[in-house]
Scaffold this active site. Structure first.
Site, PDB file in Angstrom:
ATOM      1  N   TRP A  81       0.778  -1.091   0.143  1.00  0.00           N
ATOM      2  CA  TRP A  81       0.167  -0.078  -0.049  1.00  0.00           C
ATOM      3  C   TRP A  81       0.874   1.554  -0.109  1.00  0.00           C
ATOM      4  O   TRP A  81       0.831   2.221   0.231  1.00  0.00           O
ATOM      5  CB  TRP A  81      -0.676  -0.081   0.846  1.00  0.00           C
ATOM      6  CG  TRP A  81      -2.359  -1.097   0.802  1.00  0.00           C
ATOM      7  CD1 TRP A  81      -1.719  -2.349   2.217  1.00  0.00           C
ATOM      8  CD2 TRP A  81      -2.565  -1.376   0.304  1.00  0.00           C
ATOM      9  NE1 TRP A  81      -3.055  -3.202   1.788  1.00  0.00           N
ATOM     10  CE2 TRP A  81      -4.171  -2.815   0.886  1.00  0.00           C
ATOM     11  CE3 TRP A  81      -3.035  -0.718  -1.214  1.00  0.00           C
ATOM     12  CZ2 TRP A  81      -4.691  -2.964  -0.278  1.00  0.00           C
ATOM     13  CZ3 TRP A  81      -4.122  -1.515  -1.958  1.00  0.00           C
ATOM     14  CH2 TRP A  81      -4.980  -2.629  -1.031  1.00  0.00           C
ATOM     15  N   ASP A 118      -1.708   6.947   6.284  1.00  0.00           N
ATOM     16  CA  ASP A 118      -2.702   5.743   5.938  1.00  0.00           C
ATOM     17  C   ASP A 118      -3.315   4.410   6.904  1.00  0.00           C
ATOM     18  O   ASP A 118      -2.272   4.118   7.439  1.00  0.00           O
ATOM     19  CB  ASP A 118      -2.391   5.506   4.536  1.00  0.00           C
ATOM     20  CG  ASP A 118      -3.228   3.484   4.348  1.00  0.00           C
ATOM     21  OD1 ASP A 118      -3.827   3.346   4.924  1.00  0.00           O
ATOM     22  OD2 ASP A 118      -3.166   3.110   3.312  1.00  0.00           O
ATOM     23  N   LYS A 148     -11.991  -1.949   6.976  1.00  0.00           N
ATOM     24  CA  LYS A 148     -10.597  -2.896   7.697  1.00  0.00           C
ATOM     25  C   LYS A 148     -11.772  -2.584   9.500  1.00  0.00           C
ATOM     26  O   LYS A 148     -12.148  -3.784   9.443  1.00  0.00           O
ATOM     27  CB  LYS A 148      -9.512  -2.132   7.404  1.00  0.00           C
ATOM     28  CG  LYS A 148      -8.680  -2.150   6.171  1.00  0.00           C
ATOM     29  CD  LYS A 148      -8.964  -3.501   5.409  1.00  0.00           C
ATOM     30  CE  LYS A 148      -8.818  -2.717   4.003  1.00  0.00           C
ATOM     31  NZ  LYS A 148      -7.277  -1.866   3.206  1.00  0.00           N
TER      32      LYS A 148
HETATM   33  C1  LIG Z   1      -7.210  -2.330   2.307  1.00  0.00           C
HETATM   34  C2  LIG Z   1      -6.008  -0.852   2.252  1.00  0.00           C
HETATM   35  C3  LIG Z   1      -5.812  -0.065   0.910  1.00  0.00           C
HETATM   36  C4  LIG Z   1      -6.620   0.770   0.018  1.00  0.00           C
HETATM   37  O1  LIG Z   1      -8.587   0.453   0.204  1.00  0.00           O
HETATM   38  P1  LIG Z   1      -8.922   0.998  -1.022  1.00  0.00           P
HETATM   39  O2  LIG Z   1     -10.472   1.425   0.119  1.00  0.00           O
HETATM   40  O3  LIG Z   1      -9.643  -0.547  -1.300  1.00  0.00           O
HETATM   41  O4  LIG Z   1      -8.582   1.544  -1.203  1.00  0.00           O
HETATM   42  C5  LIG Z   1      -4.810   1.087   1.478  1.00  0.00           C
HETATM   43  N1  LIG Z   1      -4.021   1.266   1.788  1.00  0.00           N
HETATM   44  C6  LIG Z   1      -4.435  -0.158   3.659  1.00  0.00           C
HETATM   45  C7  LIG Z   1      -3.729   0.189   4.751  1.00  0.00           C
HETATM   46  C8  LIG Z   1      -5.081  -0.970   2.635  1.00  0.00           C
HETATM   47  O5  LIG Z   1      -5.229  -1.621   3.574  1.00  0.00           O
END
Ligand SMILES: *Cc1c(COP(=O)(O)O)cnc(C)c1O
Length: 360
Positions: free
Chosen positions: A101, A171, A195
């Site tokens: 990511w 993030d 998540k």
């Molecule tokens: C799942 C995830 C993403 C991507 O998320 P989307 O909603 O599918 O764009 C980005 N960063 C992390 C840390 C993730 O776990």
């Protein structure tokens, strides 16, 4: 009704209390004769829902007044572009690449300016967090970027990087509300909801006010202009209404359990059950260095592909779902987010113990 223990990395398990409440309100939300999915986002009813969600989030995280909160669409992946578009004033940013990511965010940023990889753990398949105490931070960097919890590899920052005074952008998709954090240490905190805090389709951005700009380049789509989104209270267009409503319920659920300190304690206890077993058995092995282990995502291997496939299949039979590791890593991964009860992790470990006895 029978529910499984769902170890999916995302979309992921939600608190049963929240699902039941939402089910109870499905046909007639608080006497208005319609569901939240059917009401105007401009109605007083919905304004109260989004205002409450923001107030509860602010309360839980202790978000200071000079930070703005918006609920957007597009997923965290869209934000990989939104961040550089909005924050690159000098056109320079430093990225710490600790997984897929972070790498995707880094590659996206290169389209909009000079993105520098100042540290990486790629050399050992992202199984650790690099030492970030004295990185070669660019003097003109607009921000330093991290992915705080690496969903795929199961590592997390237990200490934030030394950014040498630059704004930190994180993030937090897979560790949002997993425990207390000091918001003032960040310029931007953002993540997708699916998540740890709600359904897919909602992305939450917390941004310090002075980072919002009126002078963005013309190419930036209005929808990706964070100042426009903030000025319009997340409602420049139709927001992800139902998802925001469920996130709001999750925030209240966390508050009812004692807030983020209580979440942290719960998550530590839960993760310890699994890590203790991983460290003391003859069949399964964790893949991450101990000091960087995530409380949310726990990857582990047997080291024999057939046996791993057997494990995942038998676990599913036993009501333990989605334990297959990420397609790029293999092995297994148990995601044990806020809403996973301790009993779920205990059941998993009992199953692993039994599997070890039968096949080791
Ligand atoms: C799942 C995830 C993403 C991507 O998320 P989307 O909603 O599918 O764009 C980005 N960063 C992390 C840390 C993730 O776990």
């Amino acid at each position: 009704m029978s529910r499984v223990y769902n170890f999916s990395a995302g979309p992921a398990v939600l608190p049963e209390e929240v699902l039941k409440e939402a089910a109870g309100e499905m046909m007639d939300y608080r006497g208005c004769g319609m569901s939240v999915m059917e009401m105007s986002h401009r109605s007083k009813m919905f304004q109260d829902i989004i205002d409450d969600a923001e107030a509860d989030l602010r309360d839980l995280m202790g978000i200071p007044d000079n930070y703005k909160v918006v609920f957007l669409q597009g997923g965290a992946a869209l934000h990989f572009a939104t961040i550089p578009m909005n924050l690159m004033r000098n056109g320079v940013a430093d990225y710490i690449v600790t997984g897929q990511w972070a790498r995707k965010a880094f590659n996206e940023a290169k389209k909009y300016g000079q993105a520098n990889k100042v540290a990486s753990s790629e050399d050992k398949t992202f199984s650790y967090i690099p030492d970030c105490s004295d990185l070669p931070i660019s003097p003109d960097a607009d921000y330093v970027y991290i992915c705080q919890n690496n969903t795929i590899y199961g590592t997390t920052y237990h200490t934030l990087p030394n950014t040498k005074g630059k704004d930190l952008v994180a993030d937090v998709s897979s560790c949002f509300l997993a425990g207390p954090i000091d918001v003032e240490k960040y310029g931007v905190i953002y993540g997708g909801a699916q998540k740890n805090i709600g359904p897919a389709g909602v992305q939450i951005v917390i941004i310090r006010e002075d980072l919002l700009r009126d002078d963005l380049p013309d190419y930036v789509p209005t929808m990706l202009n964070l100042k426009v989104q903030v000025d319009n209270g997340s409602m420049y267009n139709t927001p992800p209404c139902y998802g925001i409503y469920i996130c709001g319920k999750v925030f209240k659920w966390i508050k009812s359990l004692g807030g983020l300190d209580a979440m942290q304690k719960r998550n530590e206890e839960k993760a310890a059950v699994l890590y203790d077993y991983l460290d003391n058995n003859s069949m399964f092995k964790g893949t991450v260095v101990k000091e960087d282990r995530s409380l949310m995502n726990v990857p582990f291997i047997i080291g024999d592909k057939d046996m791993e496939a057997k494990f995942v299949a038998e676990a599913k039979e036993a009501g333990l779902e989605n334990l297959k590791g990420h397609r790029t890593v293999g092995g297994m991964r148990a995601s044990i987010y806020n809403a996973m009860p301790k009993a779920g992790v205990e059941t998993l470990v009992e199953f692993m113990r039994d599997f070890e006895k039968r096949y080791a």
